[in-house]
Every structure is written in C-alpha cells, then in structure tokens.
Design a protein around this motif. Structure first.
Motif, PDB file in Angstrom:
ATOM      1  N   VAL A 242       0.841  -1.199   0.000  1.00 31.04           N
ATOM      2  CA  VAL A 242       0.000   0.000   0.000  1.00 31.04           C
ATOM      3  C   VAL A 242       0.877   1.251   0.000  1.00 31.04           C
ATOM      4  N   ILE A 243       1.910   1.243   0.839  1.00 35.44           N
ATOM      5  CA  ILE A 243       2.800   2.406   0.904  1.00 35.44           C
ATOM      6  C   ILE A 243       3.459   2.638  -0.453  1.00 35.44           C
ATOM      7  N   PHE A 244       3.934   1.560  -1.095  1.00 36.39           N
ATOM      8  CA  PHE A 244       4.563   1.722  -2.400  1.00 36.39           C
ATOM      9  C   PHE A 244       3.571   2.268  -3.418  1.00 36.39           C
ATOM     10  N   THR A 245       2.385   1.681  -3.448  1.00 36.47           N
ATOM     11  CA  THR A 245       1.391   2.074  -4.436  1.00 36.47           C
ATOM     12  C   THR A 245       1.035   3.546  -4.305  1.00 36.47           C
ATOM     13  N   ILE A 246       0.873   4.008  -3.092  1.00 38.66           N
ATOM     14  CA  ILE A 246       0.431   5.390  -2.883  1.00 38.66           C
ATOM     15  C   ILE A 246       1.588   6.374  -2.952  1.00 38.66           C
ATOM     16  N   THR A 247       2.663   6.076  -2.261  1.00 36.10           N
ATOM     17  CA  THR A 247       3.734   7.044  -2.103  1.00 36.10           C
ATOM     18  C   THR A 247       4.812   6.937  -3.160  1.00 36.10           C
ATOM     19  N   ALA A 248       5.325   5.750  -3.392  1.00 37.26           N
ATOM     20  CA  ALA A 248       6.475   5.605  -4.285  1.00 37.26           C
ATOM     21  C   ALA A 248       6.112   5.876  -5.741  1.00 37.26           C
ATOM     22  N   GLN A 249       4.950   5.435  -6.181  1.00 37.03           N
ATOM     23  CA  GLN A 249       4.579   5.705  -7.569  1.00 37.03           C
ATOM     24  C   GLN A 249       4.420   7.203  -7.790  1.00 37.03           C
ATOM     25  N   HIS A 250       3.848   7.892  -6.818  1.00 38.21           N
ATOM     26  CA  HIS A 250       3.738   9.346  -6.909  1.00 38.21           C
ATOM     27  C   HIS A 250       5.134   9.963  -6.952  1.00 38.21           C
ATOM     28  N   ALA A 251       6.037   9.454  -6.106  1.00 37.36           N
ATOM     29  CA  ALA A 251       7.396   9.984  -6.050  1.00 37.36           C
ATOM     30  C   ALA A 251       8.137   9.773  -7.352  1.00 37.36           C
TER      31      ALA A 251
ATOM     32  N   ALA B  79      26.000   3.682  -7.989  1.00 38.52           N
ATOM     33  CA  ALA B  79      27.421   4.029  -8.090  1.00 38.52           C
ATOM     34  C   ALA B  79      28.056   3.349  -9.303  1.00 38.52           C
ATOM     35  N   GLN B  80      27.462   2.259  -9.755  1.00 40.09           N
ATOM     36  CA  GLN B  80      27.988   1.511 -10.904  1.00 40.09           C
ATOM     37  C   GLN B  80      27.382   1.969 -12.227  1.00 40.09           C
ATOM     38  N   LEU B  81      26.366   2.809 -12.171  1.00 42.68           N
ATOM     39  CA  LEU B  81      25.654   3.207 -13.388  1.00 42.68           C
ATOM     40  C   LEU B  81      26.176   4.535 -13.934  1.00 42.68           C
ATOM     41  N   GLU B  82      26.204   4.645 -15.246  1.00 40.37           N
ATOM     42  CA  GLU B  82      26.588   5.902 -15.873  1.00 40.37           C
ATOM     43  C   GLU B  82      25.535   6.983 -15.594  1.00 40.37           C
ATOM     44  N   LEU B  83      24.272   6.577 -15.643  1.00 34.24           N
ATOM     45  CA  LEU B  83      23.167   7.489 -15.360  1.00 34.24           C
ATOM     46  C   LEU B  83      22.336   6.883 -14.226  1.00 34.24           C
ATOM     47  N   PRO B  84      22.587   7.296 -12.988  1.00 31.89           N
ATOM     48  CA  PRO B  84      21.869   6.692 -11.857  1.00 31.89           C
ATOM     49  C   PRO B  84      20.375   7.008 -11.893  1.00 31.89           C
ATOM     50  N   TYR B  85      19.585   6.063 -11.376  1.00 28.28           N
ATOM     51  CA  TYR B  85      18.135   6.262 -11.273  1.00 28.28           C
ATOM     52  C   TYR B  85      17.812   6.470  -9.799  1.00 28.28           C
ATOM     53  N   THR B  86      17.375   7.660  -9.449  1.00 36.21           N
ATOM     54  CA  THR B  86      17.175   8.002  -8.033  1.00 36.21           C
ATOM     55  C   THR B  86      15.731   8.256  -7.600  1.00 36.21           C
ATOM     56  N   PRO B  87      14.747   8.408  -8.494  1.00 29.83           N
ATOM     57  CA  PRO B  87      13.409   8.788  -8.019  1.00 29.83           C
ATOM     58  C   PRO B  87      12.774   7.846  -7.001  1.00 29.83           C
ATOM     59  N   LEU B  88      13.108   6.557  -7.011  1.00 23.95           N
ATOM     60  CA  LEU B  88      12.484   5.638  -6.056  1.00 23.95           C
ATOM     61  C   LEU B  88      13.383   5.300  -4.880  1.00 23.95           C
ATOM     62  N   ASN B  89      14.427   6.072  -4.668  1.00 21.30           N
ATOM     63  CA  ASN B  89      15.241   5.879  -3.470  1.00 21.30           C
ATOM     64  C   ASN B  89      14.413   6.348  -2.276  1.00 21.30           C
ATOM     65  N   PRO B  90      14.237   5.485  -1.266  1.00 17.28           N
ATOM     66  CA  PRO B  90      13.400   5.878  -0.119  1.00 17.28           C
ATOM     67  C   PRO B  90      13.804   7.208   0.510  1.00 17.28           C
ATOM     68  N   ARG B  91      15.088   7.537   0.437  1.00 15.85           N
ATOM     69  CA  ARG B  91      15.563   8.806   0.997  1.00 15.85           C
ATOM     70  C   ARG B  91      14.938  10.000   0.276  1.00 15.85           C
ATOM     71  N   ASP B  92      14.560   9.814  -0.990  1.00 13.10           N
ATOM     72  CA  ASP B  92      14.009  10.901  -1.797  1.00 13.10           C
ATOM     73  C   ASP B  92      12.488  10.857  -1.934  1.00 13.10           C
ATOM     74  N   ILE B  93      11.851   9.938  -1.238  1.00 10.23           N
ATOM     75  CA  ILE B  93      10.396   9.834  -1.281  1.00 10.23           C
ATOM     76  C   ILE B  93       9.838  10.553  -0.057  1.00 10.23           C
ATOM     77  N   ILE B  94       8.896  11.443  -0.308  1.00  7.64           N
ATOM     78  CA  ILE B  94       8.342  12.189   0.826  1.00  7.64           C
ATOM     79  C   ILE B  94       7.276  11.381   1.548  1.00  7.64           C
ATOM     80  N   ASN B  95       7.070  11.699   2.790  1.00  7.96           N
ATOM     81  CA  ASN B  95       6.142  10.982   3.654  1.00  7.96           C
ATOM     82  C   ASN B  95       4.711  11.483   3.429  1.00  7.96           C
TER      83      ASN B  95
END
Length: 133
Positions: free
Chosen positions: A2-11, A113-129
C-alpha cells in the motif's frame, strides 16, 4: 504494498518530472506545426520548425521547475514530525520500517554508483512521507 502504491509511484513521477520535462524536446508544451506523421521521414529542419520558440517555452518550464521543488516542511518516508504513538509495539514497527528503508536506500546507492546514469526517483531517501507535494 500500500505504501509503495500510494507514495512511491507518486514519487517516481514527481521526482523525475523536471528531469524529463525540463528539456523541452522531451515534452513540448506546444507545437508550431503538426508533428511528423511517419516515423523516420522527418528532417531536422521539420522538427525544429515544429518545436516552440523560447518565449512559448519559458513559462511552462518555470512552472514545471517550481512545482518540482521540495517544500520546506518535507519529511522523508518513514519519518514523522510528531510523536503520534507512545506504545512499544508501534514504535518497534516504525523503527523496523525505517531500518528496511535504509537497507533499500543503501542498496540503491550501491547500484547507482555503478551506473553511468543513476536512477534516483524511487530511493526511499528521496520519497516524501506524503502523497501530496
């Protein structure tokens, strides 16, 4: 889930909105000519004639940039500005949740760190509560 569906997809959408839409050819807000109708037949000149001019692009890009910025009272997923529970059981669950998020965030950082173009939008640190931004 539920948390992923609501918060992470929006993030994922919110955090990557300016990264994608901030470069106007990715998502032009207007066109001066109809787009090509057949794939592979457009010339660079036709494409440039269709894309909007700087004046038509500046305001939508500014709105997109402004709507992508974080508010000053944003808290990362799993962190709460107020202590709403005092009982031991919910506090342990919240701490375990934060611990799981840290493990995920560290794994994402290691992979990125291993990627040429990192994907950060779904990093929990960057997802708002929250689902609102």
């Amino acid at each position: 889930m539920v948390i992923f569906t609501i918060t992470a997809q929006h993030a994922a959408v919110q955090n990557a909105k300016f990264d994608f839409g901030g470069w106007m050819p990715n998502a032009p807000f207007a066109l001066r000519r109809p787009p090509p109708t057949e794939k592979g037949h457009a010339t660079m000149e036709q494409i440039l004639e269709a894309l909007p001019d700087k004046g038509s692009t500046a305001m939508p890009i500014a709105v997109l940039k402004h709507s992508s910025e974080d508010y000053s009272d944003v808290y990362p997923l799993g962190h709460f500005p107020e202590q709403l529970f005092g009982e031991e059981a919910p506090l342990k669950v919240m701490e375990a949740f934060r611990s799981d998020l840290k493990v995920l965030s560290d794994a994402i950082d290691k992979r990125n760190a291993q990627l040429e173009l990192p994907y950060t939008p779904l990093n929990p640190r960057d997802i708002i509560n929250s689902i609102c931004k």
